[in-house]
Design a protein around this motif. Structure first.
Motif, PDB file in Angstrom:
ATOM      1  N   LEU A   1      -6.533  27.475 -10.854  1.00 49.31           N
ATOM      2  CA  LEU A   1      -5.508  26.925 -11.011  1.00 49.31           C
ATOM      3  C   LEU A   1      -5.769  25.342 -10.314  1.00 49.31           C
ATOM      4  CD1 LEU A   1      -2.984  29.337  -9.530  1.00 49.31           C
ATOM      5  CD2 LEU A   1      -2.998  28.529 -11.893  1.00 49.31           C
ATOM      6  N   LYS A   2      -5.375  24.538 -11.146  1.00 48.51           N
ATOM      7  CA  LYS A   2      -5.534  22.735 -10.898  1.00 48.51           C
ATOM      8  C   LYS A   2      -4.512  22.454 -10.063  1.00 48.51           C
ATOM      9  CE  LYS A   2      -7.233  18.437 -12.316  1.00 48.51           C
ATOM     10  NZ  LYS A   2      -7.692  17.788 -13.496  1.00 48.51           N
ATOM     11  N   SER A   3      -4.196  21.693  -8.975  1.00 45.60           N
ATOM     12  CA  SER A   3      -3.118  21.360  -8.162  1.00 45.60           C
ATOM     13  C   SER A   3      -3.582  19.929  -7.739  1.00 45.60           C
ATOM     14  CB  SER A   3      -2.877  22.151  -7.031  1.00 45.60           C
ATOM     15  OG  SER A   3      -4.064  22.332  -6.104  1.00 45.60           O
ATOM     16  N   THR A   4      -2.497  19.030  -7.270  1.00 47.46           N
ATOM     17  CA  THR A   4      -2.422  17.874  -6.688  1.00 47.46           C
ATOM     18  C   THR A   4      -1.924  17.951  -5.046  1.00 47.46           C
ATOM     19  OG1 THR A   4      -2.109  16.798  -8.718  1.00 47.46           O
ATOM     20  CG2 THR A   4      -1.664  15.675  -6.852  1.00 47.46           C
ATOM     21  N   CYS A   5      -2.736  17.533  -4.375  1.00 44.76           N
ATOM     22  CA  CYS A   5      -2.367  17.279  -2.807  1.00 44.76           C
ATOM     23  C   CYS A   5      -1.346  16.126  -2.783  1.00 44.76           C
ATOM     24  CB  CYS A   5      -3.799  17.363  -1.984  1.00 44.76           C
ATOM     25  SG  CYS A   5      -3.203  17.163  -0.246  1.00 44.76           S
ATOM     26  N   VAL A   6      -0.391  16.266  -2.023  1.00 47.98           N
ATOM     27  CA  VAL A   6       0.843  15.260  -1.569  1.00 47.98           C
ATOM     28  C   VAL A   6       1.135  15.706  -0.118  1.00 47.98           C
ATOM     29  CG1 VAL A   6       3.056  14.333  -1.821  1.00 47.98           C
ATOM     30  CG2 VAL A   6       1.793  15.059  -3.789  1.00 47.98           C
ATOM     31  N   LEU A   7       0.579  15.021   0.625  1.00 56.86           N
ATOM     32  CA  LEU A   7       0.586  15.352   2.014  1.00 56.86           C
ATOM     33  C   LEU A   7       1.948  15.010   2.591  1.00 56.86           C
ATOM     34  CD1 LEU A   7      -2.656  13.604   3.628  1.00 56.86           C
ATOM     35  CD2 LEU A   7      -2.439  16.038   3.272  1.00 56.86           C
ATOM     36  N   ASN A   8       2.357  15.915   3.269  1.00 55.60           N
ATOM     37  CA  ASN A   8       3.982  15.932   3.822  1.00 55.60           C
ATOM     38  C   ASN A   8       3.828  15.076   5.070  1.00 55.60           C
ATOM     39  OD1 ASN A   8       6.343  16.614   4.290  1.00 55.60           O
ATOM     40  ND2 ASN A   8       6.018  18.853   4.752  1.00 55.60           N
ATOM     41  N   TYR A   9       3.668  13.737   4.977  1.00 54.69           N
ATOM     42  CA  TYR A   9       3.907  12.816   5.904  1.00 54.69           C
ATOM     43  C   TYR A   9       4.539  11.461   5.332  1.00 54.69           C
ATOM     44  CZ  TYR A   9       0.245   9.414   5.269  1.00 54.69           C
ATOM     45  OH  TYR A   9      -0.644   8.424   5.004  1.00 54.69           O
ATOM     46  N   GLU A  10       5.283  10.744   6.015  1.00 54.11           N
ATOM     47  CA  GLU A  10       5.893   9.392   5.788  1.00 54.11           C
ATOM     48  C   GLU A  10       4.838   8.437   6.148  1.00 54.11           C
ATOM     49  OE1 GLU A  10       8.398   8.536   3.797  1.00 54.11           O
ATOM     50  OE2 GLU A  10       9.132  10.511   3.543  1.00 54.11           O
ATOM     51  N   PRO A  11       4.274   7.493   5.391  1.00 53.82           N
ATOM     52  CA  PRO A  11       3.137   6.437   5.748  1.00 53.82           C
ATOM     53  C   PRO A  11       3.904   5.290   6.365  1.00 53.82           C
ATOM     54  CG  PRO A  11       3.443   6.162   3.422  1.00 53.82           C
ATOM     55  CD  PRO A  11       4.505   7.560   3.876  1.00 53.82           C
ATOM     56  N   TYR A  12       4.324   5.300   7.494  1.00 55.38           N
ATOM     57  CA  TYR A  12       4.833   4.330   8.190  1.00 55.38           C
ATOM     58  C   TYR A  12       3.701   3.566   9.153  1.00 55.38           C
ATOM     59  CZ  TYR A  12       9.658   6.455   7.765  1.00 55.38           C
ATOM     60  OH  TYR A  12      10.649   6.964   7.134  1.00 55.38           O
ATOM     61  N   PRO A  13       3.983   2.386   9.369  1.00 58.79           N
ATOM     62  CA  PRO A  13       3.165   1.530  10.048  1.00 58.79           C
ATOM     63  C   PRO A  13       2.952   2.223  11.461  1.00 58.79           C
ATOM     64  CG  PRO A  13       4.357  -0.046   8.900  1.00 58.79           C
ATOM     65  CD  PRO A  13       5.084   1.378   8.752  1.00 58.79           C
ATOM     66  N   ILE A  14       1.695   2.416  12.067  1.00 58.40           N
ATOM     67  CA  ILE A  14       1.649   3.125  13.331  1.00 58.40           C
ATOM     68  C   ILE A  14       1.427   2.225  14.498  1.00 58.40           C
ATOM     69  CG2 ILE A  14       0.226   4.791  14.573  1.00 58.40           C
ATOM     70  CD1 ILE A  14      -0.469   6.141  11.975  1.00 58.40           C
ATOM     71  N   LYS A  15       2.168   2.338  15.825  1.00 57.54           N
ATOM     72  CA  LYS A  15       1.934   1.579  16.928  1.00 57.54           C
ATOM     73  C   LYS A  15       1.532   2.754  17.809  1.00 57.54           C
ATOM     74  CE  LYS A  15       3.672  -1.613  20.076  1.00 57.54           C
ATOM     75  NZ  LYS A  15       4.721  -2.689  20.638  1.00 57.54           N
ATOM     76  N   LYS A  16       0.291   2.507  18.492  1.00 53.75           N
ATOM     77  CA  LYS A  16      -0.208   3.640  19.202  1.00 53.75           C
ATOM     78  C   LYS A  16       0.681   3.552  20.536  1.00 53.75           C
ATOM     79  CE  LYS A  16      -4.565   5.033  21.711  1.00 53.75           C
ATOM     80  NZ  LYS A  16      -5.950   4.778  22.048  1.00 53.75           N
ATOM     81  N   ASN A  17       1.178   4.545  20.945  1.00 49.74           N
ATOM     82  CA  ASN A  17       1.834   4.762  22.289  1.00 49.74           C
ATOM     83  C   ASN A  17       0.693   4.548  23.318  1.00 49.74           C
ATOM     84  OD1 ASN A  17       3.458   4.965  24.271  1.00 49.74           O
ATOM     85  ND2 ASN A  17       4.371   7.077  23.405  1.00 49.74           N
TER      86      ASN A  17
END
Length: 231
Positions: free
Chosen positions: A46-62
């Motif tokens: 079975l061929k599938s496509t990966c769509v990661l479960n995250y929102e690509p927001y800009p990251i500011k390290k805490n």
């Protein structure tokens, strides 16, 4: 339970074979033997496509650190083994972490009992809009689960690992599975090692670089796949 699980898997695969498009939430990074759901489905042709479960927001390290290193678990509370690992490790430490729990689930009371000897701040259920504020209070997200769970060994990537990362907080993950590859490759977490003390964990966590910008934008991947199908 094994028989039921096998039957469910067979039914899922048979249904998947009827689909025009299969989306999964993980794939191998090609760093070794740790595969994801894309590779799992390839075992069934079975061929599938990966769509990661995250929102690509800009990251500011805490960069803010709690006086007492705080480990958080923010999500559905159901995996007992992961919390037993946390208890067994933390109970041997000279300096104990503070633990922030937030979420609901069938095992809330059992988990609170497991962690009863520690400084636990349980916040109860939360709304999605509460997530950034809750994550801002912790130094690391606990993403350690029962490795014998099928979805973990097959390559599940916990959403809370990405939730923590986009809010600039690292995760402590399982080792020997795909989430370790993602945590290390993108500088968003460290694999759990019971031989480390709290200071060593803290140093490793705060030394991460957070390179999520190197991951494919999941929205772009999805749009491209839909476009290819002419939808």
């Amino acid at each position: 339970a094994k028989i039921i699980s096998t039957r469910m898997e067979r039914k899922m695969i048979n249904n998947a074979k009827k689909a025009d498009l299969i989306l999964t939430s993980s794939k191998s990074l090609g760093l070794g033997e740790n595969n994801g759901f894309v590779e799992y489905l390839e075992n069934f042709s079975l061929k599938s496509t990966c769509v990661l479960n995250y929102e690509p927001y800009p990251i500011k390290k805490n960069e803010d650190r709690n006086e007492n290193f705080t480990i958080g678990y923010i999500g559905r509370i159901r995996d007992i083994v992961g919390f037993e690992v946390l208890r067994n490790w933390a109970s041997k430490l000279e300096s104990k972490p503070k633990i922030l729990l937030a979420g609901d689930g069938v095992n809330v009371n059992q988990v609170r009992n497991i962690l009863g000897d520690f400084d636990v701040d349980y916040r109860g259920p939360f709304k999605q809009s509460d997530l950034p504020a809750l994550i801002s209070e912790i130094d690391a997200m606990w993403c350690v689960y029962d490795i014998k769970r099928g979805n973990i060994s097959l390559g599940a990537l916990p959403v809370k690992m990405f939730d923590a990362a986009i809010n600039g907080v690292p995760s402590i993950t399982n080792s020997g599975c795909l989430m370790q590859d993602y945590a290390e490759n993108y500088g968003i977490g460290i694999p759990f090692d019971a031989s480390l003390n709290l200071d060593e964990i803290s140093t490793l966590c705060f030394g991460l670089e957070f390179n999520l910008s190197n991951i494919e934008n999941p929205k772009d991947v999805f749009k491209q796949k839909i476009s290819e199908l002419g939808l």
